[in-house]
Design a protein around this motif. Sequence first.
Motif, PDB file in Angstrom:
ATOM      1  N   THR A  59       0.868  -1.167   0.000  1.00 50.75           N
ATOM      2  CA  THR A  59       0.000   0.000   0.000  1.00 50.75           C
ATOM      3  C   THR A  59       0.908   1.222   0.000  1.00 50.75           C
ATOM      4  O   THR A  59       1.716   1.406   0.909  1.00 50.75           O
ATOM      5  CB  THR A  59      -0.911   0.013   1.244  1.00 50.75           C
ATOM      6  OG1 THR A  59      -1.708  -1.174   1.236  1.00 50.75           O
ATOM      7  CG2 THR A  59      -1.804   1.236   1.265  1.00 50.75           C
ATOM      8  N   ILE A  60       0.775   2.041  -1.048  1.00 51.41           N
ATOM      9  CA  ILE A  60       1.610   3.231  -1.210  1.00 51.41           C
ATOM     10  C   ILE A  60       0.699   4.457  -1.120  1.00 51.41           C
ATOM     11  O   ILE A  60      -0.241   4.591  -1.906  1.00 51.41           O
ATOM     12  CB  ILE A  60       2.357   3.228  -2.558  1.00 51.41           C
ATOM     13  CG1 ILE A  60       3.190   1.956  -2.734  1.00 51.41           C
ATOM     14  CG2 ILE A  60       3.203   4.490  -2.708  1.00 51.41           C
ATOM     15  CD1 ILE A  60       4.362   1.817  -1.792  1.00 51.41           C
ATOM     16  N   THR A  61       0.977   5.336  -0.165  1.00 48.32           N
ATOM     17  CA  THR A  61       0.139   6.516   0.036  1.00 48.32           C
ATOM     18  C   THR A  61       0.697   7.750  -0.661  1.00 48.32           C
ATOM     19  O   THR A  61       0.026   8.778  -0.716  1.00 48.32           O
ATOM     20  CB  THR A  61      -0.021   6.810   1.540  1.00 48.32           C
ATOM     21  OG1 THR A  61       1.273   6.942   2.125  1.00 48.32           O
ATOM     22  CG2 THR A  61      -0.784   5.687   2.225  1.00 48.32           C
ATOM     23  N   ALA A  62       1.893   7.661  -1.195  1.00 45.54           N
ATOM     24  CA  ALA A  62       2.504   8.783  -1.911  1.00 45.54           C
ATOM     25  C   ALA A  62       2.081   8.742  -3.378  1.00 45.54           C
ATOM     26  O   ALA A  62       1.722   7.686  -3.897  1.00 45.54           O
ATOM     27  CB  ALA A  62       4.027   8.696  -1.811  1.00 45.54           C
ATOM     28  N   PRO A  63       2.147   9.874  -4.063  1.00 45.97           N
ATOM     29  CA  PRO A  63       1.861   9.868  -5.497  1.00 45.97           C
ATOM     30  C   PRO A  63       2.838   8.960  -6.250  1.00 45.97           C
ATOM     31  O   PRO A  63       3.998   8.802  -5.853  1.00 45.97           O
ATOM     32  CB  PRO A  63       2.066  11.332  -5.908  1.00 45.97           C
ATOM     33  CG  PRO A  63       1.921  12.112  -4.648  1.00 45.97           C
ATOM     34  CD  PRO A  63       2.417  11.217  -3.551  1.00 45.97           C
ATOM     35  N   GLN A  64       2.377   8.377  -7.341  1.00 47.00           N
ATOM     36  CA  GLN A  64       3.186   7.450  -8.131  1.00 47.00           C
ATOM     37  C   GLN A  64       4.507   8.073  -8.575  1.00 47.00           C
ATOM     38  O   GLN A  64       5.525   7.389  -8.655  1.00 47.00           O
ATOM     39  CB  GLN A  64       2.392   6.972  -9.341  1.00 47.00           C
ATOM     40  CG  GLN A  64       3.143   6.016 -10.220  1.00 47.00           C
ATOM     41  CD  GLN A  64       2.355   5.604 -11.453  1.00 47.00           C
ATOM     42  OE1 GLN A  64       1.148   5.800 -11.514  1.00 47.00           O
ATOM     43  NE2 GLN A  64       3.037   5.053 -12.430  1.00 47.00           N
ATOM     44  N   VAL A  65       4.527   9.364  -8.822  1.00 48.52           N
ATOM     45  CA  VAL A  65       5.737  10.041  -9.278  1.00 48.52           C
ATOM     46  C   VAL A  65       6.886   9.876  -8.274  1.00 48.52           C
ATOM     47  O   VAL A  65       8.058   9.882  -8.659  1.00 48.52           O
ATOM     48  CB  VAL A  65       5.445  11.536  -9.585  1.00 48.52           C
ATOM     49  CG1 VAL A  65       5.137  12.312  -8.323  1.00 48.52           C
ATOM     50  CG2 VAL A  65       6.585  12.174 -10.340  1.00 48.52           C
ATOM     51  N   VAL A  66       6.575   9.679  -7.009  1.00 47.63           N
ATOM     52  CA  VAL A  66       7.620   9.476  -6.003  1.00 47.63           C
ATOM     53  C   VAL A  66       8.334   8.147  -6.262  1.00 47.63           C
ATOM     54  O   VAL A  66       9.566   8.079  -6.227  1.00 47.63           O
ATOM     55  CB  VAL A  66       7.032   9.525  -4.576  1.00 47.63           C
ATOM     56  CG1 VAL A  66       8.070   9.140  -3.538  1.00 47.63           C
ATOM     57  CG2 VAL A  66       6.488  10.919  -4.284  1.00 47.63           C
ATOM     58  N   LEU A  67       7.576   7.085  -6.543  1.00 47.79           N
ATOM     59  CA  LEU A  67       8.195   5.794  -6.875  1.00 47.79           C
ATOM     60  C   LEU A  67       9.017   5.898  -8.150  1.00 47.79           C
ATOM     61  O   LEU A  67      10.089   5.299  -8.254  1.00 47.79           O
ATOM     62  CB  LEU A  67       7.128   4.708  -7.056  1.00 47.79           C
ATOM     63  CG  LEU A  67       6.594   4.027  -5.808  1.00 47.79           C
ATOM     64  CD1 LEU A  67       5.611   2.930  -6.200  1.00 47.79           C
ATOM     65  CD2 LEU A  67       7.681   3.459  -4.942  1.00 47.79           C
ATOM     66  N   ASP A  68       8.513   6.638  -9.115  1.00 50.67           N
ATOM     67  CA  ASP A  68       9.213   6.779 -10.388  1.00 50.67           C
ATOM     68  C   ASP A  68      10.553   7.484 -10.239  1.00 50.67           C
ATOM     69  O   ASP A  68      11.468   7.248 -11.025  1.00 50.67           O
ATOM     70  CB  ASP A  68       8.351   7.569 -11.388  1.00 50.67           C
ATOM     71  CG  ASP A  68       7.121   6.804 -11.831  1.00 50.67           C
ATOM     72  OD1 ASP A  68       7.103   5.564 -11.722  1.00 50.67           O
ATOM     73  OD2 ASP A  68       6.155   7.461 -12.274  1.00 50.67           O
ATOM     74  N   ASN A  69      10.683   8.357  -9.258  1.00 58.60           N
ATOM     75  CA  ASN A  69      11.867   9.199  -9.147  1.00 58.60           C
ATOM     76  C   ASN A  69      12.782   8.889  -7.964  1.00 58.60           C
ATOM     77  O   ASN A  69      13.786   9.568  -7.780  1.00 58.60           O
ATOM     78  CB  ASN A  69      11.444  10.675  -9.095  1.00 58.60           C
ATOM     79  CG  ASN A  69      10.883  11.126 -10.418  1.00 58.60           C
ATOM     80  OD1 ASN A  69      11.597  11.179 -11.408  1.00 58.60           O
ATOM     81  ND2 ASN A  69       9.594  11.409 -10.458  1.00 58.60           N
ATOM     82  N   SER A  76      -4.255  -1.200  -7.841  1.00 53.05           N
ATOM     83  CA  SER A  76      -5.396  -0.312  -7.607  1.00 53.05           C
ATOM     84  C   SER A  76      -4.833   1.068  -7.263  1.00 53.05           C
ATOM     85  O   SER A  76      -3.625   1.270  -7.330  1.00 53.05           O
ATOM     86  CB  SER A  76      -6.300  -0.848  -6.489  1.00 53.05           C
ATOM     87  OG  SER A  76      -5.653  -0.771  -5.243  1.00 53.05           O
ATOM     88  N   GLN A  77      -5.696   1.980  -6.820  1.00 51.00           N
ATOM     89  CA  GLN A  77      -5.253   3.351  -6.567  1.00 51.00           C
ATOM     90  C   GLN A  77      -4.093   3.425  -5.573  1.00 51.00           C
ATOM     91  O   GLN A  77      -3.166   4.209  -5.756  1.00 51.00           O
ATOM     92  CB  GLN A  77      -6.416   4.197  -6.058  1.00 51.00           C
ATOM     93  CG  GLN A  77      -6.054   5.655  -5.943  1.00 51.00           C
ATOM     94  CD  GLN A  77      -7.252   6.524  -5.627  1.00 51.00           C
ATOM     95  OE1 GLN A  77      -8.376   6.056  -5.548  1.00 51.00           O
ATOM     96  NE2 GLN A  77      -7.011   7.808  -5.446  1.00 51.00           N
ATOM     97  N   GLU A  78      -4.120   2.625  -4.522  1.00 51.86           N
ATOM     98  CA  GLU A  78      -3.043   2.669  -3.525  1.00 51.86           C
ATOM     99  C   GLU A  78      -2.275   1.353  -3.405  1.00 51.86           C
ATOM    100  O   GLU A  78      -1.366   1.256  -2.589  1.00 51.86           O
ATOM    101  CB  GLU A  78      -3.612   3.038  -2.148  1.00 51.86           C
ATOM    102  CG  GLU A  78      -3.999   4.492  -2.030  1.00 51.86           C
ATOM    103  CD  GLU A  78      -4.349   4.896  -0.612  1.00 51.86           C
ATOM    104  OE1 GLU A  78      -4.539   4.027   0.259  1.00 51.86           O
ATOM    105  OE2 GLU A  78      -4.445   6.110  -0.361  1.00 51.86           O
ATOM    106  N   THR A  79      -2.619   0.351  -4.186  1.00 48.78           N
ATOM    107  CA  THR A  79      -1.948  -0.944  -4.091  1.00 48.78           C
ATOM    108  C   THR A  79      -1.051  -1.154  -5.300  1.00 48.78           C
ATOM    109  O   THR A  79      -1.483  -1.037  -6.444  1.00 48.78           O
ATOM    110  CB  THR A  79      -2.964  -2.094  -3.988  1.00 48.78           C
ATOM    111  OG1 THR A  79      -3.822  -1.845  -2.878  1.00 48.78           O
ATOM    112  CG2 THR A  79      -2.258  -3.428  -3.781  1.00 48.78           C
TER     113      THR A  79
END
Length: 173
Positions: free
Chosen positions: A26-36, A60-63
């Motif tokens: 479960t990731i609560t940060a925006p996807q751009v954080v994982l990308d960068n 899903s939105q947060e998974t």
Amino acid sequence: MITIDEIISIGKFNKAHGINGELSATITAPQVVLDNCSCIVCDIDGIFVPFFIKDYRIKSQETFLLSIDDINNEQEAAMLVNKDIYVKRNEYGDALEDDDQVPIDYFIGFKAIINGINGNIVDIDDSTANLLFVIDTCDDRQLLIPAVEEFITDIDNKNNIITMEVPQELLDL
């Protein structure tokens, strides 16, 4: 060595997914954080250890389903189940173009300059309807400053400095 002051929580590993070491998170940060981010960080026996994302898929939105370097089976993945996921605080801020997306606790540990007074943001007080920065000043005072956009004049993510201009009455309380 990575310290707690250098990282910010972005989520939690839920469970192993499949037999090849993939993990549901479960990731609560925006996807751009994982990308960068250069890596994610987990607390392993009291030591913050970096892990490198090989690949990820959005479930899903947060998974998210994450593949991590050197984690190749369900047993290796099990060591991360229920662990919090962190990223480096400076990379989190750099990944976001709009500071409105940053969670308020991102600013804990920032140097604060309020009307020329130097201090450090040591906590966020959320006990009232208004979020407050808890700031310890260099002259041993503690200030409670509303965490509102109108008071913030500059945010320097690279150097972890937030500059504010607040009404003098707030400083005299």
